[in-house]
Design a protein around this motif. Structure first.
Motif, PDB file in Angstrom:
ATOM      1  N   HIS A   1       0.834  -1.205   0.000  1.00  7.01           N
ATOM      2  CA  HIS A   1       0.000   0.000   0.000  1.00  7.01           C
ATOM      3  C   HIS A   1       0.871   1.257   0.000  1.00  7.01           C
ATOM      4  N   PRO A   2       0.375   2.360  -0.608  1.00 12.97           N
ATOM      5  CA  PRO A   2      -0.754   2.387  -1.546  1.00 12.97           C
ATOM      6  C   PRO A   2      -0.301   1.986  -2.942  1.00 12.97           C
ATOM      7  N   TRP A   3      -1.186   1.330  -3.669  1.00 16.40           N
ATOM      8  CA  TRP A   3      -0.884   0.876  -5.028  1.00 16.40           C
ATOM      9  C   TRP A   3      -1.311   1.953  -6.031  1.00 16.40           C
ATOM     10  N   ARG A   4      -0.602   2.028  -7.122  1.00 14.01           N
ATOM     11  CA  ARG A   4      -1.047   2.837  -8.259  1.00 14.01           C
ATOM     12  C   ARG A   4      -1.081   1.932  -9.478  1.00 14.01           C
ATOM     13  N   VAL A   5      -2.180   2.009 -10.223  1.00 19.74           N
ATOM     14  CA  VAL A   5      -2.379   1.158 -11.404  1.00 19.74           C
ATOM     15  C   VAL A   5      -2.558   2.053 -12.624  1.00 19.74           C
ATOM     16  N   ALA A   6      -1.849   1.730 -13.682  1.00 16.20           N
ATOM     17  CA  ALA A   6      -1.984   2.450 -14.950  1.00 16.20           C
ATOM     18  C   ALA A   6      -2.388   1.459 -16.031  1.00 16.20           C
TER      19      ALA A   6
END
Length: 414
Positions: A262-267
């Motif tokens: 955490h925290p995740w970032r998704v593209a």
């Protein structure tokens, strides 16, 4: 070897059946009990049991190693651990029931000794079998993971031989003729337990998208997901998104349940057809991930189509650098630097030119917003209220965000 009873042959003569014929029958029955597991996987296990019942002999190391090798063979043949263990237990049960030395012996002590010896062989043999099976499974998983990573690397590079890639992708259920999109997930720190993350993502994507044409792996500290997309979405600028099945949202929700990362970032890249479409979607996702960090995007899920304007601006970097420098560099003369004025101008454009909403975004009064806009007009010569000036200012603001100016100096002119 344990003897068997005589049978009467043709013409009344008695003939002895082949030695160990009853063990062959036991093996075949055990194979049927286990759902058709090959008899060959028993090896010399039954003679070991029979010998132990008669002589009390314990198995030698070499004999147990042979059983472990059979466990490896079972794993490599794709037979479940439960079925191969069932084969061994069923064989032991059937042998005990038919063992002449036990079935016909009136000596209870002898029977107990035989039982203890047989149980000892069963215990060691099944444990060794399971260990060999587990070792082979770990090796297979490592090999599959290595093949998966190599396939992912070649797919994302987009310059490999198409025919060879089609063959390599087939065991993973990937149809390279379809439309796919690529999503990247970046943890806040180090990548957590990759096996758990990959399994979780594959499970939820399979469940929601209803398709096995999915590949998840790791690359350069990121989780990479290649998933099928609606053919109608191929190359569409702004695809119609179903929030329940959006690849980026699915991944973020599932990864957010993990204990670490955490925290995740998704593209998420746009959907494109064919092999080279996968590489193109990957480049878009990677660029979106980098751009989201530079732009300080609040949403943990970013889509490449939402950042297309920044890609257009940066495609001619010398031109956008010149625009930012020419239009916005005078803001550096303001008390407190360019950042407060630039943030206010960006908020003003983002809210459609509504000063009240812009004031809420930058946490100042409406009067402060109007003062700053006038100050921008005075320093730059461009009026934020003038429609003819607004496009130039807004393009310069977007370019400044893409270049992370003024936090970072503008790139030198080529």
């Amino acid at each position: 070897m344990v003897g068997v009873g005589r049978r009467r042959g043709a013409g009344g003569a008695s003939a002895a059946p082949p030695p160990d014929a009853w063990l062959v029958e036991v093996a075949n029955d055990a194979s049927r009990d286990a759902g058709g597991v090959p008899v060959a996987l028993l090896g010399d296990y039954l003679p070991l049991l029979a010998d132990a019942a008669v002589t009390g002999r314990r198995p030698k190391r070499a004999e147990l190693d042979a059983v472990g090798q059979l466990g490896r063979q079972a794993a490599e043949q794709g037979i479940s651990a439960g079925r191969v263990v069932q084969l061994y237990l069923s064989a032991a049960r059937r042998l005990w029931q038919n063992l002449p030395a036990v079935a016909r012996s009136p000596d209870s002590e002898r029977v107990r000794a035989a039982a203890a010896a047989v149980l000892h062989v069963i215990d060691e043999a099944v444990a060794t079998l399971a260990e060999g099976y587990a070792t082979a499974r770990r090796d297979l998983v490592r090999r599959e993971e290595a093949l998966r990573r190599e396939l992912i690397d070649d797919l994302l590079r987009g310059d490999s031989d198409l025919g060879a890639l089609v063959e390599r992708a087939e065991p993973f259920g990937l149809d390279l003729a379809r439309v796919h999109q690529v999503a990247l997930a970046a943890p806040s720190r180090r990548l957590p337990d990759t096996d758990a993350a990959i399994s979780a993502l594959e499970a939820v994507i399979f469940d929601r998208l209803g398709d096995r044409d999915v590949l998840v792996a790791t690359k350069e500290g990121l989780l990479v997901a290649i998933a099928p997309a609606d053919p109608a979405a191929a190359d569409r600028i702004v695809p119609a998104v179903n929030p329940d099945n959006d690849l980026g949202r699915l991944m973020h929700r599932e990864l957010d349940r993990l204990r670490h990362g955490h925290p995740w970032r998704v593209a998420v890249g746009r959907a494109h057809p064919g092999l080279y479409g996968i590489a193109r979607s990957y480049e878009e996702a990677r660029e979106a991930l980098s751009m989201a960090g530079r732009l300080h995007v609040d949403d943990p899920v970013v889509n490449a189509h939402d950042l297309l304007v920044y890609r257009v601006l940066l495609r001619d970097q010398p031109a956008i650098v010149d625009l930012v420098s020419s239009v916005l560099s005078p803001l550096l003369q303001a008390r407190g630097g360019a950042t407060p004025l630039l943030d206010t101008l960006g908020a003003y454009f983002d809210t459609g030119g509504v000063a009240t909403e812009a004031a809420k975004r930058v946490h100042v009064s409406v009067r402060t917003v109007t003062y700053r806009l006038e100050r921008i007009k005075m320093l730059t010569g461009y009026d934020p209220y003038d429609p003819q000036h607004r496009f130039t200012l807004q393009a310069a603001v977007l370019g400044a965000r893409a270049l992370n100016w003024p936090a970072e100096p503008l790139p030198a002119a080529a």
